[in-house]
Design an enzyme around this catalytic site. Structure first.
Site, mmCIF file in Angstrom:
data_model
loop_
_atom_site.group_PDB
_atom_site.id
_atom_site.type_symbol
_atom_site.label_atom_id
_atom_site.label_comp_id
_atom_site.label_asym_id
_atom_site.label_seq_id
_atom_site.Cartn_x
_atom_site.Cartn_y
_atom_site.Cartn_z
ATOM 1 N N LYS A 32 41.187 -7.251 10.646
ATOM 2 C CA LYS A 32 42.512 -7.619 11.170
ATOM 3 C C LYS A 32 43.590 -7.054 10.249
ATOM 4 O O LYS A 32 43.570 -7.288 9.041
ATOM 5 C CB LYS A 32 42.651 -9.137 11.252
ATOM 6 N N ASP A 59 47.317 -7.385 14.419
ATOM 7 C CA ASP A 59 47.915 -8.724 14.535
ATOM 8 C C ASP A 59 49.415 -8.632 14.247
ATOM 9 O O ASP A 59 49.873 -8.989 13.169
ATOM 10 C CB ASP A 59 47.197 -9.648 13.530
ATOM 11 N N LYS A 61 51.697 -9.738 16.725
ATOM 12 C CA LYS A 61 52.318 -10.827 17.504
ATOM 13 C C LYS A 61 53.606 -10.383 18.194
ATOM 14 O O LYS A 61 54.693 -10.911 17.934
ATOM 15 C CB LYS A 61 52.613 -12.040 16.602
ATOM 16 N N ASP A 64 59.174 -9.931 22.665
ATOM 17 C CA ASP A 64 60.451 -9.268 22.919
ATOM 18 C C ASP A 64 60.619 -9.210 24.440
ATOM 19 O O ASP A 64 59.846 -9.830 25.174
ATOM 20 C CB ASP A 64 60.421 -7.852 22.280
ATOM 21 N N THR A 119 50.619 -22.405 13.849
ATOM 22 C CA THR A 119 50.189 -23.666 13.216
ATOM 23 C C THR A 119 51.258 -24.220 12.279
ATOM 24 O O THR A 119 51.202 -25.376 11.898
ATOM 25 C CB THR A 119 48.867 -23.463 12.444
ATOM 26 N N ARG A 199 40.856 -15.031 2.837
ATOM 27 C CA ARG A 199 40.660 -15.271 1.407
ATOM 28 C C ARG A 199 39.251 -15.665 0.973
ATOM 29 O O ARG A 199 38.827 -15.240 -0.103
ATOM 30 C CB ARG A 199 41.699 -16.297 0.926
HETATM 31 O O1 C5P Z 1 42.845 -16.260 4.167
HETATM 32 P P1 C5P Z 1 42.622 -16.956 5.466
HETATM 33 O O2 C5P Z 1 41.162 -17.063 5.850
HETATM 34 O O3 C5P Z 1 43.347 -18.270 5.560
HETATM 35 O O4 C5P Z 1 43.278 -15.951 6.525
HETATM 36 C C1 C5P Z 1 43.423 -16.285 7.867
HETATM 37 C C2 C5P Z 1 44.176 -15.218 8.598
HETATM 38 O O5 C5P Z 1 44.429 -15.669 9.914
HETATM 39 C C3 C5P Z 1 45.516 -14.862 8.002
HETATM 40 O O6 C5P Z 1 45.733 -13.470 8.233
HETATM 41 C C4 C5P Z 1 46.501 -15.684 8.793
HETATM 42 O O7 C5P Z 1 47.756 -15.086 8.918
HETATM 43 C C5 C5P Z 1 45.816 -15.742 10.154
HETATM 44 N N1 C5P Z 1 46.176 -16.913 10.965
HETATM 45 C C6 C5P Z 1 45.976 -18.217 10.525
HETATM 46 N N2 C5P Z 1 46.302 -19.284 11.304
HETATM 47 C C7 C5P Z 1 46.834 -19.069 12.509
HETATM 48 C C8 C5P Z 1 47.040 -17.786 12.982
HETATM 49 C C9 C5P Z 1 46.693 -16.716 12.167
HETATM 50 O O8 C5P Z 1 45.490 -18.411 9.421
HETATM 51 N N3 C5P Z 1 47.100 -20.119 13.266
#
Ligand code: C5P
Length: 222
Positions: A32, A59, A61, A64, A119, A199
């Site tokens: 992603k 990603d 999003k 517009d 979220t 992460r």
């Molecule tokens: O590091 P982590 O596992 O939290 O990364 C989750 C990824 O998913 C990040 O790129 C974050 O922006 C994305 N994301 C999220 N929650 C959402 C939508 C997207 O964590 N509701």
């Protein structure tokens, strides 16, 4: 189709992205690319992914007026991405425009996924469901959602409507700033089509090992 792992390449530049890809491309198929990395590195990072045999979830999003989103979708499709997303709150005309733009892909049409409510914003389950229904009505392929919502969304919207689930944490990783986390195994059990993990893999001492552990855990849920 078995649940796919998508690794979120949340790094600031092309050099760091290339290092991540070198470590992970043997074990991970989907990556992603979000706003930070795409703004810094542009389409070059997508070429880095493709040259290692990876698939891309772009990603960005989009949100517009329909004409602009149709153009952005066509550009994403021309880059050869396999998945991109738009905000469902942009409305049905905008989502249909995204589908039309995406359909102009030179190869296979990318999957077009809706973000319902971020979220970081307050929302009820009814709000999420309403936007997810509107995405389905507009012809989109699926939504981003918490794995906790997956059972209800599959029930309401059907097995073919794709669910892309972030907020995943293996038991051995740090929770970080994610709330309402779900393990890879439980996300697969709940019916996620794709899980997005950042992460826990990127910040692990050995990212390739961490990715393999996540993939093994996913198998225990299927
Ligand atoms: O590091 P982590 O596992 O939290 O990364 C989750 C990824 O998913 C990040 O790129 C974050 O922006 C994305 N994301 C999220 N929650 C959402 C939508 C997207 O964590 N509701």
């Amino acid at each position: 189709m078995p649940t796919e792992l998508i690794v979120a390449v949340d790094v600031p530049d092309l050099a760091q992205a290339s290092r991540v890809l070198d470590r992970l491309a043997d074990s991970v198929r989907w990556f992603k690319v979000g706003l930070q990395l795409f703004t810094a590195a542009g389409p070059a990072v997508l070429r880095e992914i493709r040259s290692r045999g990876g698939k891309v979830f772009l990603d960005l999003k989009f949100h517009d007026i329909p004409n602009t989103v149709a153009g952005a979708a066509e550009s994403a499709a021309a880059l050869g991405v396999e998945m991109f997303n738009v905000h469902a709150s942009g409305g049905e005309a905008m989502m249909r425009a995204a589908m039309e733009g995406g359909a102009k892909a030179p190869g296979a049409r990318p999957l077009v996924i809706a973000v319902t409510i971020l979220t970081s914003q307050p929302a009820t389950e009814a709000d999420v469901l309403k936007l997810a229904r509107s995405a389905k009505t507009s012809g989109l392929d699926g939504v981003v959602c918490s794995a906790r919502e997956a059972v209800a969304l599959k029930r309401e919207l059907g097995a073919d409507f794709k669910l892309v689930c972030p907020g995943i944490r293996p038991a051995w990783s740090e929770k970080g700033d994610q709330n309402r986390i779900v393990t890879p195994c439980d996300a697969v059990k709940a019916g996620a089509d794709y899980i997005v993990v950042g992460r826990p893999i990127l910040a692990a001492p050995n990212p390739a090992e961490a990715a393999k552990r996540v993939i093994e855990e996913m198998k225990t849920g299927s």
